[in-house]
Design a protein around this motif. Structure first.
Motif, PDB file in Angstrom:
ATOM      1  N   LEU A  94       0.802  -1.215   0.000  1.00 15.19           N
ATOM      2  CA  LEU A  94       0.000   0.000   0.000  1.00 15.19           C
ATOM      3  C   LEU A  94       0.841   1.274   0.000  1.00 15.19           C
ATOM      4  O   LEU A  94       0.484   2.266  -0.648  1.00 15.19           O
ATOM      5  N   LEU A 118      -7.808  -3.843   7.705  1.00 13.67           N
ATOM      6  CA  LEU A 118      -7.950  -4.078   6.266  1.00 13.67           C
ATOM      7  C   LEU A 118      -7.472  -5.471   5.896  1.00 13.67           C
ATOM      8  O   LEU A 118      -8.080  -6.144   5.055  1.00 13.67           O
ATOM      9  N   LEU A 122      -9.667  -8.441   4.013  1.00 13.92           N
ATOM     10  CA  LEU A 122      -9.213  -9.138   2.808  1.00 13.92           C
ATOM     11  C   LEU A 122      -9.144 -10.643   3.027  1.00 13.92           C
ATOM     12  O   LEU A 122      -9.582 -11.431   2.182  1.00 13.92           O
ATOM     13  N   THR A 127     -13.579  -7.761   1.470  1.00 12.10           N
ATOM     14  CA  THR A 127     -13.091  -6.593   0.729  1.00 12.10           C
ATOM     15  C   THR A 127     -12.245  -7.043  -0.449  1.00 12.10           C
ATOM     16  O   THR A 127     -11.531  -8.046  -0.365  1.00 12.10           O
ATOM     17  N   LEU A 129      -9.376  -5.336  -3.185  1.00 12.91           N
ATOM     18  CA  LEU A 129      -8.541  -4.192  -3.535  1.00 12.91           C
ATOM     19  C   LEU A 129      -8.159  -4.274  -4.998  1.00 12.91           C
ATOM     20  O   LEU A 129      -7.609  -5.281  -5.452  1.00 12.91           O
ATOM     21  N   ASP A 131      -5.864  -3.300  -8.192  1.00 12.10           N
ATOM     22  CA  ASP A 131      -4.445  -2.990  -8.379  1.00 12.10           C
ATOM     23  C   ASP A 131      -4.323  -1.682  -9.145  1.00 12.10           C
ATOM     24  O   ASP A 131      -4.164  -1.656 -10.354  1.00 12.10           O
ATOM     25  N   PRO A 135      -5.141   2.298  -4.703  1.00 15.14           N
ATOM     26  CA  PRO A 135      -6.028   1.147  -4.849  1.00 15.14           C
ATOM     27  C   PRO A 135      -7.475   1.539  -4.555  1.00 15.14           C
ATOM     28  O   PRO A 135      -7.720   2.523  -3.857  1.00 15.14           O
ATOM     29  N   ARG A 137     -10.952   0.165  -2.913  1.00 14.66           N
ATOM     30  CA  ARG A 137     -11.529  -0.855  -2.015  1.00 14.66           C
ATOM     31  C   ARG A 137     -13.009  -1.035  -2.362  1.00 14.66           C
ATOM     32  O   ARG A 137     -13.779  -0.095  -2.344  1.00 14.66           O
ATOM     33  N   TYR A 231     -10.456   4.368   6.289  1.00 16.30           N
ATOM     34  CA  TYR A 231      -9.099   4.316   5.731  1.00 16.30           C
ATOM     35  C   TYR A 231      -8.869   5.572   4.887  1.00 16.30           C
ATOM     36  O   TYR A 231      -9.090   5.562   3.673  1.00 16.30           O
ATOM     37  N   LEU A 234      -8.075   6.252   0.823  1.00 12.81           N
ATOM     38  CA  LEU A 234      -8.364   5.035   0.063  1.00 12.81           C
ATOM     39  C   LEU A 234      -9.756   5.145  -0.566  1.00 12.81           C
ATOM     40  O   LEU A 234     -10.762   5.097   0.142  1.00 12.81           O
ATOM     41  N   ALA A 236     -13.233   4.200  -2.166  1.00  7.69           N
ATOM     42  CA  ALA A 236     -14.047   3.023  -1.874  1.00  7.69           C
ATOM     43  C   ALA A 236     -15.272   2.986  -2.779  1.00  7.69           C
ATOM     44  O   ALA A 236     -15.836   4.019  -3.133  1.00  7.69           O
TER      45      ALA A 236
END
Length: 291
Positions: A94, A118, A122, A127, A129, A131, A135, A137, A231, A234, A236
């Motif tokens: 991350l 997180l 995962l 969740t 993520l 690439d 990223p 979510r 987060y 990040l 979402a």
């Protein structure tokens, strides 16, 4: 006196003067060509056979797998792109993809979660993520609008976290969905986990004794895109599955429920101990129009 013969018209020259083509001739020619090319013959059949192999898409860009928050594919929501053996590997992945100041605030800024949280999401398949940088979510969320007396809706006003921080919510009962979970299963599990300390009974009992009733034709689904509050930094994508339900046995005034162990079923016990968890939920009834 004999009359002279009338003068003869000059000889036509076909190579210089072309007879105009009439409109019916054009129609006849076009029809003839159509009949010829639509008739069944080996050449035509061969072309038909191989035409799909050389056809081109109307929009070639649809083949580009560009990470995006819009219109997430349900088939991808349960297939994480990356496997992270531990929270440190996730943190290392991350860090170069996130704004440094935002990433540093995880678990430090009041109301936020940390990398352990997180990683648990995962590892449990809650969740995905993408690439990308940063990223994205993606989470599927079960939202239960509990309808009470006078058609009021139950909302979680705030939470008390394991680190002593109070996080304000002001939203209906919500829970991340598990991999392969149906909407109905997610509703009963969410009610049990969030309200179970005042309702009592097991998961199966809540289903069988009619304590929780999903109202007919109340299901809806929508996608929301925003930066995650848990987060910071990040992006979402929330796929929201919403139903309305009636739940018997709830107090008519404001009340509090306790969550003994948010990550009790997690295999990463040591990681769960380092995560920020919710200890208490505070609830109140509000008018539906205020949501």
């Amino acid at each position: 006196m004999s009359s002279l013969p009338p003068p003869q018209p000059p000889h036509s020259q076909p190579h210089l003067h072309k007879k105009p083509t009439s409109f019916p001739d054009v129609i006849f020619t076009a029809f003839s060509l159509f009949v010829i090319f639509s008739s069944s013959n080996p050449t035509t059949s061969l072309l038909r056979k191989f035409t799909p192999l050389v056809s081109f898409p109307l929009n070639p860009r649809r083949f580009l797998r560009i990470p995006t928050m819009s219109n997430p594919s349900p088939s991808n929501l349960r297939n994480p792109i990356h496997h992270f053996p531990n929270p440190q590997s996730l943190s290392d992945w991350l860090r170069p993809r996130m704004p440094s100041d935002s990433f540093a605030s995880w678990g430090v800024k009041p109301g936020t979660k940390n990398v352990n949280n997180l990683w648990l999401e995962l590892s449990e398949g809650e969740t995905l993520l993408a690439d990308s940088t940063p990223p994205v979510r993606t989470v599927e969320v079960m939202v239960v609008r509990v309808i009470g007396k006078d058609n009021k809706v139950l909302v979680e006003s705030h939470q008390e976290l394991s680190n002593g921080v109070v996080r304000h919510r002001c939203r209906p009962l919500s829970e991340k969905m598990k991999p392969g979970e149906t909407v109905e299963d997610a509703v009963f599990r969410a009610v049990k986990e969030e309200l179970g300390s005042v309702l009592g009974g097991s998961f199966g009992e809540l289903r069988e004794n009619g304590t929780v009733k999903i109202l007919p034709n109340s299901y809806s689904k929508k996608v929301e895109e925003r930066v995650s509050a848990s987060y910071p930094g990040l992006p979402a994508c929330y796929v929201l599955h919403t139903v309305e339900a009636a739940v018997e046995g709830l107090p008519e005034e404001e009340f509090c429920t306790e969550e003994t162990d948010e990550y009790g079923d997690s295999s990463g016990r040591m990681v769960a101990d380092g995560a920020v968890s919710c200890k208490k939920h505070y609830w109140k009834w509000v008018d539906a129009d205020s949501l």
